[in-house]
Design an enzyme around this catalytic site. Sequence first.
Site, PDB file in Angstrom:
ATOM      1  CD  GLU A 240      -2.931  -1.092   2.349  1.00 14.27           C
ATOM      2  OE1 GLU A 240      -2.784  -0.233   3.230  1.00 14.27           O
ATOM      3  OE2 GLU A 240      -3.859  -1.911   2.344  1.00 14.27           O
TER       4      GLU A 240
ATOM      5  CD  GLU B 197      -4.687  -7.853   1.910  1.00  8.92           C
ATOM      6  OE1 GLU B 197      -5.541  -7.198   2.523  1.00  8.92           O
ATOM      7  OE2 GLU B 197      -3.469  -7.584   1.969  1.00  8.92           O
TER       8      GLU B 197
END
Length: 380
Positions: A160, A289
């Site tokens: 991220e 995810e």
Amino acid sequence: MKKIAICLASVLLAGAALSFSGCGEDKKLWQHYKDYFKIGCTMNYGTQDIFDDIAGEFNSMTCENEMKWVALQPNEGKYNYTSADNMVSFAKEHGMSVRGHCLAWHNPLALPGWVFSVEGEDGKPAVASYEKVKERLVTHATEVVTHFGDDIYAWDVWNEVITDNYTEDDTDLYRLDSQWHTVAGLSGALSPDERNAVNDKIEDLFIATFDAARKANPDAKLFYNDYFANNQFKAQKLLTVLDRLLEKGCEIDGVGIQAHYDITSFDWEMLENLIVQISARGLEVQITEIDFSMYDYNGDIALYYHEFTEDMAQLQASCFGKAFEIFRKHKDKITCVTQWGVADDDSYLHKIPVAGRQDWPYLFDEYHAKKPAYYAVIDF
Ligand code: GLA
């Protein structure tokens, strides 16, 4: 944006056929996908035994938190592998290989403050220099990847880093709320030229981490991992970042697409496009995810559903079904698909973004029974 249409008939038929005839009941989820890609889940230390009954459905496991920086090196030079090692043993006992998640992430929940701090001349804490931080980063990556060795087949090296800003400025690449980026000089006040110079320094951090991980385990696949759900701007920025890193010779093997979705806004066309664009750069894709929440993550926090209705179940099934249809179509590009959790009795979505809110994001319900979404995923 192309949203999913509810496709009740096929899901109902698939679910009914499989659950009532018993056909296919003994086949595990990963066995349905053995000619496609690995099928993973995430688990947590302390609650993994709750899922003893269905762990065998998966052949890959990611620790939800136990391999994050704060868990492994809470204090400088003091590594603690107890929980993570225990999870690796659990995975092995249940026939799962292990994905490593994640070497570097800006989120304060995962990153101890000492990384950016040194003792100043007056004995008080001072801000660590870029060089010091880079040295700590390389040390952490080297130590951790070496410790787990061949027990880990793929690492999320960075997690991220890309900004959520909806801008077309292609120097505006990295998030402002990361101390990694601040220490390299990023701030909201820079001109595009200044930002470009800082981007190079930020990318030097990334490249040094990938290099260290490669040296520590040449066999593990090395990934950059991020969320892109329905954010076309962010997907475009990812491609720019990948091009920059590849041009600089970064040791990256692939991209993890987190795929945290919700049943009301799944943009499968964007997802497919992203998979194709990543692969066109010679990189592997893993879906790292995936889940389908009942709620828009950034939506109304007062919204609270008390039950998982039949309509929700069917809509979720069509979302999961469509996503896996895309994954199968691109099996030459995708090497693993991981659900972020196991079953609806335990989920980070019960805690964030709203503490104590019920959600039903997975393929298995709170009693570990297969949901319509499960049957949609094996309907091919
Ligand atoms: C991100 C991180 C994960 C996890 C989830 C849910 O997706 O990559 O490690 O923390 O958020 O909180």
